[in-house]
Write a protein that holds these residues in place. Structure first.
Motif, PDB file in Angstrom:
ATOM      1  N   ASP A  14      -2.952 -42.771 -11.298  1.00 43.52           N
ATOM      2  CA  ASP A  14      -4.013 -43.392 -10.507  1.00 43.52           C
ATOM      3  C   ASP A  14      -4.071 -42.863  -9.077  1.00 43.52           C
ATOM      4  O   ASP A  14      -5.031 -43.145  -8.355  1.00 43.52           O
ATOM      5  CB  ASP A  14      -3.818 -44.912 -10.455  1.00 43.52           C
ATOM      6  N   PHE A  15      -3.041 -42.118  -8.658  1.00 43.71           N
ATOM      7  CA  PHE A  15      -2.926 -41.688  -7.262  1.00 43.71           C
ATOM      8  C   PHE A  15      -3.026 -40.168  -7.172  1.00 43.71           C
ATOM      9  O   PHE A  15      -2.031 -39.457  -7.344  1.00 43.71           O
ATOM     10  CB  PHE A  15      -1.595 -42.176  -6.676  1.00 43.71           C
ATOM     11  N   PRO A  16      -4.230 -39.648  -6.890  1.00 41.38           N
ATOM     12  CA  PRO A  16      -4.423 -38.192  -6.886  1.00 41.38           C
ATOM     13  C   PRO A  16      -3.489 -37.451  -5.944  1.00 41.38           C
ATOM     14  O   PRO A  16      -3.040 -36.343  -6.256  1.00 41.38           O
ATOM     15  CB  PRO A  16      -5.880 -38.038  -6.442  1.00 41.38           C
ATOM     16  N   ILE A  17      -3.178 -38.038  -4.795  1.00 41.18           N
ATOM     17  CA  ILE A  17      -2.386 -37.339  -3.786  1.00 41.18           C
ATOM     18  C   ILE A  17      -0.969 -37.027  -4.278  1.00 41.18           C
ATOM     19  O   ILE A  17      -0.325 -36.095  -3.785  1.00 41.18           O
ATOM     20  CB  ILE A  17      -2.332 -38.155  -2.473  1.00 41.18           C
ATOM     21  N   LEU A  18      -0.475 -37.799  -5.244  1.00 40.06           N
ATOM     22  CA  LEU A  18       0.891 -37.594  -5.727  1.00 40.06           C
ATOM     23  C   LEU A  18       1.032 -36.291  -6.515  1.00 40.06           C
ATOM     24  O   LEU A  18       2.142 -35.871  -6.841  1.00 40.06           O
ATOM     25  CB  LEU A  18       1.344 -38.784  -6.588  1.00 40.06           C
ATOM     26  N   ASN A  19      -0.099 -35.640  -6.816  1.00 45.65           N
ATOM     27  CA  ASN A  19      -0.055 -34.367  -7.547  1.00 45.65           C
ATOM     28  C   ASN A  19       0.068 -33.159  -6.622  1.00 45.65           C
ATOM     29  O   ASN A  19       0.257 -32.041  -7.102  1.00 45.65           O
ATOM     30  CB  ASN A  19      -1.328 -34.198  -8.391  1.00 45.65           C
ATOM     31  N   ARG A  20      -0.038 -33.360  -5.302  1.00 47.14           N
ATOM     32  CA  ARG A  20      -0.058 -32.216  -4.398  1.00 47.14           C
ATOM     33  C   ARG A  20       1.362 -31.756  -4.054  1.00 47.14           C
ATOM     34  O   ARG A  20       2.349 -32.439  -4.336  1.00 47.14           O
ATOM     35  CB  ARG A  20      -0.843 -32.538  -3.133  1.00 47.14           C
ATOM     36  N   GLU A  21       1.398 -30.585  -3.456  1.00 48.31           N
ATOM     37  CA  GLU A  21       2.670 -30.035  -2.987  1.00 48.31           C
ATOM     38  C   GLU A  21       2.687 -30.005  -1.461  1.00 48.31           C
ATOM     39  O   GLU A  21       1.641 -29.927  -0.814  1.00 48.31           O
ATOM     40  CB  GLU A  21       2.879 -28.618  -3.530  1.00 48.31           C
ATOM     41  N   VAL A  22       3.886 -30.083  -0.903  1.00 45.91           N
ATOM     42  CA  VAL A  22       4.098 -29.947   0.539  1.00 45.91           C
ATOM     43  C   VAL A  22       5.185 -28.897   0.738  1.00 45.91           C
ATOM     44  O   VAL A  22       6.272 -29.010   0.170  1.00 45.91           O
ATOM     45  CB  VAL A  22       4.525 -31.285   1.174  1.00 45.91           C
ATOM     46  N   ASN A  23       4.856 -27.867   1.499  1.00 43.98           N
ATOM     47  CA  ASN A  23       5.795 -26.759   1.728  1.00 43.98           C
ATOM     48  C   ASN A  23       6.299 -26.158   0.413  1.00 43.98           C
ATOM     49  O   ASN A  23       7.466 -25.790   0.283  1.00 43.98           O
ATOM     50  CB  ASN A  23       6.977 -27.227   2.585  1.00 43.98           C
ATOM     51  N   GLY A  24       5.373 -26.078  -0.546  1.00 43.28           N
ATOM     52  CA  GLY A  24       5.703 -25.476  -1.830  1.00 43.28           C
ATOM     53  C   GLY A  24       6.540 -26.347  -2.747  1.00 43.28           C
ATOM     54  O   GLY A  24       6.978 -25.883  -3.809  1.00 43.28           O
ATOM     55  N   LYS A  25       6.748 -27.599  -2.367  1.00 39.20           N
ATOM     56  CA  LYS A  25       7.540 -28.529  -3.174  1.00 39.20           C
ATOM     57  C   LYS A  25       6.665 -29.704  -3.602  1.00 39.20           C
ATOM     58  O   LYS A  25       5.734 -30.081  -2.904  1.00 39.20           O
ATOM     59  CB  LYS A  25       8.728 -29.069  -2.369  1.00 39.20           C
ATOM     60  N   PRO A  26       6.962 -30.307  -4.752  1.00 41.48           N
ATOM     61  CA  PRO A  26       6.218 -31.517  -5.146  1.00 41.48           C
ATOM     62  C   PRO A  26       6.397 -32.612  -4.098  1.00 41.48           C
ATOM     63  O   PRO A  26       7.505 -32.841  -3.615  1.00 41.48           O
ATOM     64  CB  PRO A  26       6.863 -31.921  -6.481  1.00 41.48           C
ATOM     65  N   LEU A  27       5.293 -33.246  -3.721  1.00 43.63           N
ATOM     66  CA  LEU A  27       5.357 -34.314  -2.723  1.00 43.63           C
ATOM     67  C   LEU A  27       6.199 -35.481  -3.230  1.00 43.63           C
ATOM     68  O   LEU A  27       5.984 -35.988  -4.336  1.00 43.63           O
ATOM     69  CB  LEU A  27       3.941 -34.817  -2.403  1.00 43.63           C
ATOM     70  N   VAL A  28       7.161 -35.891  -2.407  1.00 36.60           N
ATOM     71  CA  VAL A  28       7.912 -37.127  -2.641  1.00 36.60           C
ATOM     72  C   VAL A  28       7.569 -38.045  -1.469  1.00 36.60           C
ATOM     73  O   VAL A  28       8.055 -37.870  -0.359  1.00 36.60           O
ATOM     74  CB  VAL A  28       9.434 -36.865  -2.710  1.00 36.60           C
ATOM     75  N   TYR A  29       6.702 -38.992  -1.712  1.00 32.66           N
ATOM     76  CA  TYR A  29       6.174 -39.818  -0.624  1.00 32.66           C
ATOM     77  C   TYR A  29       6.976 -41.106  -0.496  1.00 32.66           C
ATOM     78  O   TYR A  29       6.869 -42.002  -1.338  1.00 32.66           O
ATOM     79  CB  TYR A  29       4.695 -40.136  -0.850  1.00 32.66           C
ATOM     80  N   LEU A  30       7.784 -41.188   0.568  1.00 34.47           N
ATOM     81  CA  LEU A  30       8.658 -42.339   0.800  1.00 34.47           C
ATOM     82  C   LEU A  30       8.418 -42.918   2.198  1.00 34.47           C
ATOM     83  O   LEU A  30       9.347 -43.347   2.877  1.00 34.47           O
ATOM     84  CB  LEU A  30      10.126 -41.935   0.631  1.00 34.47           C
ATOM     85  N   ASP A  31       7.147 -42.946   2.593  1.00 32.29           N
ATOM     86  CA  ASP A  31       6.767 -43.525   3.890  1.00 32.29           C
ATOM     87  C   ASP A  31       5.774 -44.664   3.669  1.00 32.29           C
ATOM     88  O   ASP A  31       4.822 -44.846   4.416  1.00 32.29           O
ATOM     89  CB  ASP A  31       6.167 -42.447   4.793  1.00 32.29           C
ATOM     90  N   ASN A  32       6.016 -45.440   2.639  1.00 32.88           N
ATOM     91  CA  ASN A  32       5.075 -46.476   2.229  1.00 32.88           C
ATOM     92  C   ASN A  32       5.012 -47.652   3.197  1.00 32.88           C
ATOM     93  O   ASN A  32       4.007 -48.361   3.242  1.00 32.88           O
ATOM     94  CB  ASN A  32       5.442 -46.966   0.830  1.00 32.88           C
ATOM     95  N   ALA A  33       6.073 -47.873   3.986  1.00 33.94           N
ATOM     96  CA  ALA A  33       6.032 -48.955   4.961  1.00 33.94           C
ATOM     97  C   ALA A  33       5.067 -48.635   6.092  1.00 33.94           C
ATOM     98  O   ALA A  33       4.557 -49.539   6.758  1.00 33.94           O
ATOM     99  CB  ALA A  33       7.433 -49.234   5.516  1.00 33.94           C
ATOM    100  N   ALA A  34       4.804 -47.349   6.318  1.00 35.19           N
ATOM    101  CA  ALA A  34       3.821 -46.946   7.328  1.00 35.19           C
ATOM    102  C   ALA A  34       2.413 -47.072   6.767  1.00 35.19           C
ATOM    103  O   ALA A  34       1.524 -47.660   7.385  1.00 35.19           O
ATOM    104  CB  ALA A  34       4.079 -45.522   7.800  1.00 35.19           C
ATOM    105  N   THR A  35       2.195 -46.491   5.597  1.00 31.61           N
ATOM    106  CA  THR A  35       0.927 -46.679   4.882  1.00 31.61           C
ATOM    107  C   THR A  35       1.139 -46.303   3.431  1.00 31.61           C
ATOM    108  O   THR A  35       1.863 -45.339   3.126  1.00 31.61           O
ATOM    109  CB  THR A  35      -0.203 -45.850   5.503  1.00 31.61           C
ATOM    110  N   SER A  36       0.553 -47.074   2.546  1.00 33.01           N
ATOM    111  CA  SER A  36       0.648 -46.764   1.117  1.00 33.01           C
ATOM    112  C   SER A  36      -0.430 -45.753   0.750  1.00 33.01           C
ATOM    113  O   SER A  36      -1.373 -45.519   1.505  1.00 33.01           O
ATOM    114  CB  SER A  36       0.473 -48.039   0.284  1.00 33.01           C
TER     115      SER A  36
END
Length: 409
Positions: A14-36
């Motif tokens: 359901d979350f398109p952004i989770l498919n992207r890469e950052v610096n050539g690596k799969p995004l691991v988004y662990l800043d949910n307390a700032a914004t989901s």
């Protein structure tokens, strides 16, 4: 609960952004307390508004205006039902938690007198400290602080002793953004009411994890931001008991918040419009409702159970790293881990983690008094959401180990 019971793989779709890469690596988004992150269902609601019925609300007789008004007010009703407010006009749309807090603080400027006391907890976000300091400067009221202990828990015995007939207001977050501590707000509210004080609870960090019932809590004010709950930025809500909202003067002047205007006198609109001057974030309000629909479809009990599993796993695995210290070890906490590596600045760890595609927050998290209490410049904060996985926790642990080896040797 196991991951088999909670289909996180399906939810992540359901979350398109989770498919992207950052610096050539799969995004691991662990800043949910700032914004989901935002699910496709909410993105669709935003697109639908701008594509199909973009118009100003409450003021037009044409079809698009009527449709936008209906959708906006339906969203208000969804928020009322979600938080179990007694009346729909007790829900005020705001630009976010900070706006809601400032609205209440501004209103109390006309209600406080010199020598009155207001209490705030030691673990507040700056947005729940600075407005009250400004309020005290304007009114001559005295700000007092409920202290915390090494575990990141409020010292409730001291709180009880601070309360008196002079106490007019008490402010506390439901959950600490820096430590993840779930505060005993029922006890805080009940004790404050015994001395006749009003209570505002900052629910920004609680709303993604806990379905607060404002009537059961008997809280006077409760504030929330949509962007913490899979919704858009720039919109939130203030819940206030009708009796209090009627006592507070308008926060801003302009269109919508008036009943009648002449150059001699202006009369104000009834609730909730009295506090909603100007054209609101119409799309944001509608999307806020869509976000609550989405999260309620998953279910808050299921969310809480899964996130607690992630918290336990991450705490166990991170604790295995030599030299790593976790700040905030309250018995009752949610899925936030603040930590440091001995001898290493948190910013350096965060920078290396970013190179690995891992998004965490570093610094004082707008809660500088907490960092001063621990005598540290800040922490690395990993905050988990229901779309995170154990594999992402493993990536975090491996990344922290790598950062430690690079920075400490």
């Amino acid at each position: 609960m196991t991951e088999v019971d909670f289909d996180v793989v399906q939810i992540r779709k359901d979350f398109p952004i989770l498919n992207r890469e950052v610096n050539g690596k799969p995004l691991v988004y662990l800043d949910n307390a700032a914004t989901s992150q935002t699910p496709q269902q909410v993105i669709n609601a935003i697109v639908d508004y701008y594509q199909n019925y973009n118009a100003n609300i409450h003021r037009g007789v044409h079809a698009l205006s009527q449709e936008a008004t209906d959708k906006y007010e339906q969203a208000r009703q969804k928020i009322q039902q979600h938080f179990n407010a007694a009346k729909v006009h007790e829900i005020i749309f705001t630009s976010g938690t900070t706006h809601g807090i400032n609205l209440v603080a501004n209103g109390f400027s006309s209600l406080l007198q010199k020598g009155d006391e207001v209490l705030v907890s030691a673990m507040e976000h700056h947005s729940n400290i600075v407005p009250w300091q400004m309020l005290c400067e304007r009114t001559g009221a005295i700000l007092k602080v409920i202290p915390m202990n090494e575990q990141g828990e409020l010292v409730m015995e001291t709180y009880q002793n601070l309360l008196s007939s002079k106490t007019k207001l008490v402010f506390c977050n439901h959950i600490s953004n820096a430590l993840g501590t779930i505060n005993p707000i029922e006890e805080i509210i009940n004790a404050a009411h015994e001395v006749g004080a009003a209570v505002l609870i900052d629910g920004a960090q609680a709303a993604p994890h806990i379905k607060a019932d404002v009537q059961a809590l008997d809280v006077d004010f409760y504030v929330v931001s949509a962007h913490k709950i899979c919704g858009p930025t720039g919109v939130g809500m203030l819940y206030g008991k009708e009796e209090w909202l009627k006592k507070l003067p308008p926060y801003q002047g302009g269109g919508e918040m008036i009943a009648e205007v002449t150059f001699e006198k202006t009369t104000y609109a009834e609730l909730p419009h009295k506090f909603e001057a100007g054209t609101p974030n119409i799309c944001g309000g509608i999307a806020f409702g869509a976000a609550l629909d989405y999260m309620n479809t998953i279910g808050f009990e299921a969310i809480a159970a899964y996130e607690h599993q992630l918290l336990d796993y991450a705490t166990t695995e991170l604790s295995k790293i030599d030299g790593l210290k976790i700040y905030g070890t309250a018995q009752n906490k949610t899925s936030v881990i603040s930590f440091n590596i001995e001898g290493v600045h948190p910013y350096d760890i965060g920078t290396i983690l970013d190179k690995l595609g891992i998004a965490v927050r570093t610094g004082h998290h707008c809660a500088q008094p907490i960092m001063d209490f621990y005598k540290i410049p800040g922490t690395v904060r990993a905050s988990f959401c229901f779309y995170n996985t154990k594999e992402e926790v493993d990536a975090l642990v491996a990344g922290v180990e790598r950062a430690k080896n690079m920075l400490v040797g």
